[in-house]
Design a protein around this motif. Structure first.
Motif, PDB file in Angstrom:
ATOM      1  N   ASN A  95       1.360   7.715  11.325  1.00 37.23           N
ATOM      2  CA  ASN A  95       0.415   6.604  11.400  1.00 37.23           C
ATOM      3  C   ASN A  95      -0.675   6.893  12.423  1.00 37.23           C
ATOM      4  O   ASN A  95      -0.414   7.419  13.499  1.00 37.23           O
ATOM      5  N   LEU A  96      -1.874   6.528  12.064  1.00 31.58           N
ATOM      6  CA  LEU A  96      -3.017   6.608  12.958  1.00 31.58           C
ATOM      7  C   LEU A  96      -3.608   5.209  13.032  1.00 31.58           C
ATOM      8  O   LEU A  96      -4.059   4.659  12.025  1.00 31.58           O
TER       9      LEU A  96
ATOM     10  N   SER B  36       1.123   8.266   5.923  1.00 34.26           N
ATOM     11  CA  SER B  36       1.785   8.535   4.654  1.00 34.26           C
ATOM     12  C   SER B  36       2.614   7.315   4.261  1.00 34.26           C
ATOM     13  O   SER B  36       2.877   6.425   5.080  1.00 34.26           O
ATOM     14  N   SER B  37       3.043   7.284   3.029  1.00 40.94           N
ATOM     15  CA  SER B  37       3.849   6.172   2.536  1.00 40.94           C
ATOM     16  C   SER B  37       5.073   5.955   3.423  1.00 40.94           C
ATOM     17  O   SER B  37       5.374   4.824   3.814  1.00 40.94           O
ATOM     18  N   SER B  38       5.753   7.018   3.770  1.00 39.97           N
ATOM     19  CA  SER B  38       6.977   6.868   4.573  1.00 39.97           C
ATOM     20  C   SER B  38       6.665   6.354   5.974  1.00 39.97           C
ATOM     21  O   SER B  38       7.427   5.559   6.539  1.00 39.97           O
TER      22      SER B  38
ATOM     23  N   VAL C 240       0.837  -1.208   0.000  1.00 41.24           N
ATOM     24  CA  VAL C 240       0.000   0.000   0.000  1.00 41.24           C
ATOM     25  C   VAL C 240       0.871   1.257   0.000  1.00 41.24           C
ATOM     26  O   VAL C 240       0.535   2.252  -0.646  1.00 41.24           O
ATOM     27  N   SER C 241       2.020   1.207   0.690  1.00 39.73           N
ATOM     28  CA  SER C 241       2.885   2.390   0.725  1.00 39.73           C
ATOM     29  C   SER C 241       3.459   2.707  -0.658  1.00 39.73           C
ATOM     30  O   SER C 241       3.688   3.863  -0.983  1.00 39.73           O
ATOM     31  N   TYR C 242       3.675   1.673  -1.479  1.00 41.40           N
ATOM     32  CA  TYR C 242       4.205   1.888  -2.824  1.00 41.40           C
ATOM     33  C   TYR C 242       3.110   2.155  -3.847  1.00 41.40           C
ATOM     34  O   TYR C 242       3.327   2.858  -4.823  1.00 41.40           O
TER      35      TYR C 242
END
Length: 138
Positions: free
Chosen positions: A69-70, A83-85, A32-34
């Motif tokens: 992150n949440l 976010s991706s990072s 998902v991050s990519y």
């Protein structure tokens, strides 16, 4: 399947699974991050006793969002956003269990807001990730 338990009083989620199940979570976080268009839905075990936690959660949804992150719960479902990072940071933490031959069943890590520059949003629940190769579902 991963087992996910939740306690609103202590504002924490316990996510446990075998090495391979935890690596599937890591891979989903990275995927998902990519590529945010990929599905970030993971089914979880529902036939177990969540004790000492009062609630078990029925699935995990991973979504791209802005910022840290949440980790939150809505309608007995776990949501992990960031976010991706920041999703990659969580994936790196989960990767701790990649070679569990040196680890004992029950070994765990805390992904929480205690340390400076935490990758968690202030509104986030804390997350405990536990290696659990030999669980018995009730």
């Amino acid at each position: 399947m991963l087992q996910v338990c939740f306690d609103q009083k202590y504002r924490e989620v316990d996510l446990s699974g075998s090495e391979s199940e935890l690596m599937e979570l890591r891979d989903a976080l990275l995927s998902v991050s990519y590529d945010p268009s990929l599905p970030g839905l993971i089914g979880t075990e529902v036939d177990f006793d969540p004790s000492p936690y009062p609630h078990k959660l029925v699935n995990i949804t991973i979504c791209i969002d802005d910022g840290p992150n949440l980790i939150h719960v809505n309608e007995n479902k776990l949501f992990i956003t960031g976010s991706s990072s920041f999703l990659k940071i969580l994936a790196q933490n989960v990767a701790y269990f990649e070679d569990s031959s040196e680890l004992a069943d029950g070994d765990h890590i805390h992904y929480d807001k205690i340390w400076p520059d935490s990758p968690l949003d202030e509104a986030s629940l804390d997350l405990i990730i536990t290696l659990n190769n030999y669980r018995n579902c009730s």
